[in-house]
Design an enzyme around this catalytic site. Structure first.
Site, PDB file in Angstrom:
ATOM      1  N   HIS A 129       0.844  -1.203   0.000  1.00  0.00           N
ATOM      2  CA  HIS A 129       0.000   0.000   0.000  1.00  0.00           C
ATOM      3  C   HIS A 129       0.869   1.239   0.000  1.00  0.00           C
ATOM      4  O   HIS A 129       1.954   1.258   0.574  1.00  0.00           O
ATOM      5  CB  HIS A 129      -0.923   0.000   1.221  1.00  0.00           C
ATOM      6  CG  HIS A 129      -0.188  -0.263   2.507  1.00  0.00           C
ATOM      7  ND1 HIS A 129       0.136  -1.548   2.921  1.00  0.00           N
ATOM      8  CD2 HIS A 129       0.342   0.567   3.427  1.00  0.00           C
ATOM      9  CE1 HIS A 129       0.807  -1.483   4.055  1.00  0.00           C
ATOM     10  NE2 HIS A 129       0.954  -0.205   4.385  1.00  0.00           N
ATOM     11  N   CYS A 187       8.146  18.725  15.872  1.00  0.00           N
ATOM     12  CA  CYS A 187       6.905  19.256  15.298  1.00  0.00           C
ATOM     13  C   CYS A 187       7.074  19.449  13.788  1.00  0.00           C
ATOM     14  O   CYS A 187       8.028  20.080  13.335  1.00  0.00           O
ATOM     15  CB  CYS A 187       6.537  20.581  15.951  1.00  0.00           C
ATOM     16  SG  CYS A 187       5.111  21.358  15.148  1.00  0.00           S
ATOM     17  N   CYS A 190       6.733  23.480  12.954  1.00  0.00           N
ATOM     18  CA  CYS A 190       7.738  24.470  13.383  1.00  0.00           C
ATOM     19  C   CYS A 190       9.080  23.851  13.773  1.00  0.00           C
ATOM     20  O   CYS A 190       9.996  24.573  14.181  1.00  0.00           O
ATOM     21  CB  CYS A 190       7.199  25.304  14.546  1.00  0.00           C
ATOM     22  SG  CYS A 190       7.100  24.389  16.111  1.00  0.00           S
ATOM     23  N   HIS A 204       0.486  20.364  21.304  1.00  0.00           N
ATOM     24  CA  HIS A 204       1.069  21.369  20.423  1.00  0.00           C
ATOM     25  C   HIS A 204       0.522  21.235  18.994  1.00  0.00           C
ATOM     26  O   HIS A 204       0.219  22.244  18.344  1.00  0.00           O
ATOM     27  CB  HIS A 204       2.594  21.246  20.449  1.00  0.00           C
ATOM     28  CG  HIS A 204       3.291  22.205  19.551  1.00  0.00           C
ATOM     29  ND1 HIS A 204       3.434  23.542  19.834  1.00  0.00           N
ATOM     30  CD2 HIS A 204       3.874  22.022  18.331  1.00  0.00           C
ATOM     31  CE1 HIS A 204       4.082  24.138  18.847  1.00  0.00           C
ATOM     32  NE2 HIS A 204       4.357  23.240  17.914  1.00  0.00           N
ATOM     33  N   GLU A 208      -1.188  24.043  16.743  1.00  0.00           N
ATOM     34  CA  GLU A 208      -0.701  24.351  15.395  1.00  0.00           C
ATOM     35  C   GLU A 208      -1.847  24.268  14.383  1.00  0.00           C
ATOM     36  O   GLU A 208      -2.057  25.186  13.590  1.00  0.00           O
ATOM     37  CB  GLU A 208       0.409  23.375  14.968  1.00  0.00           C
ATOM     38  CG  GLU A 208       1.746  23.572  15.661  1.00  0.00           C
ATOM     39  CD  GLU A 208       2.586  24.683  15.032  1.00  0.00           C
ATOM     40  OE1 GLU A 208       2.025  25.531  14.307  1.00  0.00           O
ATOM     41  OE2 GLU A 208       3.807  24.719  15.294  1.00  0.00           O
TER      42      GLU A 208
END
Ligand code: 5GP
Ligand code: ZN
Length: 216
Positions: A129, A187, A190, A204, A208
């Site tokens: 897949h 993240c 950022c 977070h 975001e």
């Protein structure tokens, strides 16, 4: 075994009764991932048994990519339309990052910045897949470090980086240890480093997502 949970979508997508299958023909099924790790998470499954039984890093070559490129584009279109229909980009003065400007109006920009296509170097599901996923990682199904790092480290191999052309990956065990266990949580918006703190990252990611998107 659970490793074959995707098999029915390959052999008989026409018998699947829920809305999991979004498209199928003789060559592929395109389905929604049942445990989506982002707002939009689709899987493309080749329906030839020989391909379906193969390991993605071994079988995805130039010919394979050429054969399935148009299906990748259909899946990307689906994700772009979903975002266009559901969300608006928030305008705020403190967020000067131009990467979000017009991202829901300019498909090329959306795809460049916000869609990820590729495979897991060590898949858990047996039937081959290709993941096509939006890069928000805003989902209740995203529940642990492995889930996140499987899409945000070298564990994920981009469509554009295939075929690997002999590049050595290490054993499955080594790959899993390096990328899923040991790699810090970064993240994807950022790059802030959350080390091992998944629940902090999770909060977070929520901030975001909500700082960039609002429901229409
Ligand atoms: P892998 O780690 O093997 O590359 O990814 C397999 C994917 O299949 C995972 O993202 C997982 O959430 C998804 N998945 C597992 N079982 C099912 C299922 O029964 N139906 C669907 N549609 N997706 C599944
Ligand atoms: Zn961030």
């Amino acid at each position: 075994s659970w490793r074959y949970a995707l098999k029915n979508y390959v052999t008989s997508p026409e018998t699947v009764n829920d809305d999991t299958v979004i498209y199928f023909d003789d060559k592929v099924s395109i389905i929604r991932d049942s445990f989506p790790k982002s707002e939009c998470h689709l899987l493309i499954l080749p329906r030839t048994m020989q391909l379906s039984r193969s390991h993605p890093t071994k079988v995805i070559d130039a010919k394979f990519k050429n054969e399935f490129e148009s299906y990748v584009n259909s899946a990307i279109d689906h994700i772009f339309r979903h975002f266009q229909e559901k969300f608006r980009i928030k305008k705020s003065d403190d967020d000067k990052d131009p990467c979000w400007d017009d991202i829901l109006k300019d498909k090329n920009k959306f795809v460049r910045n916000f869609v990820q296509v590729g495979i897991h170097s060590v898949p858990s599901m047996a039937n081959l897949h290709i993941h096509v996923i939006s890069k928000d990682f805003h989902s209740v199904r995203l529940k642990n470090k492995k889930h996140y790092n499987s899409f945000n480290t070298g564990f994920f191999i981009s469509w554009d980086d295939l075929p690997l052309n002999g590049k050595k990956l290490g054993t499955d065990k080594e790959i899993e240890t390096t990328y899923l266990k040991e790699h810090d949580l970064l993240c994807c918006y950022c790059q802030r480093n959350f080390s091992n703190k998944f629940s902090l990252l999770k909060k977070h990611l929520e901030l975001e997502f909500n700082s960039h998107f609002e429901l229409k």
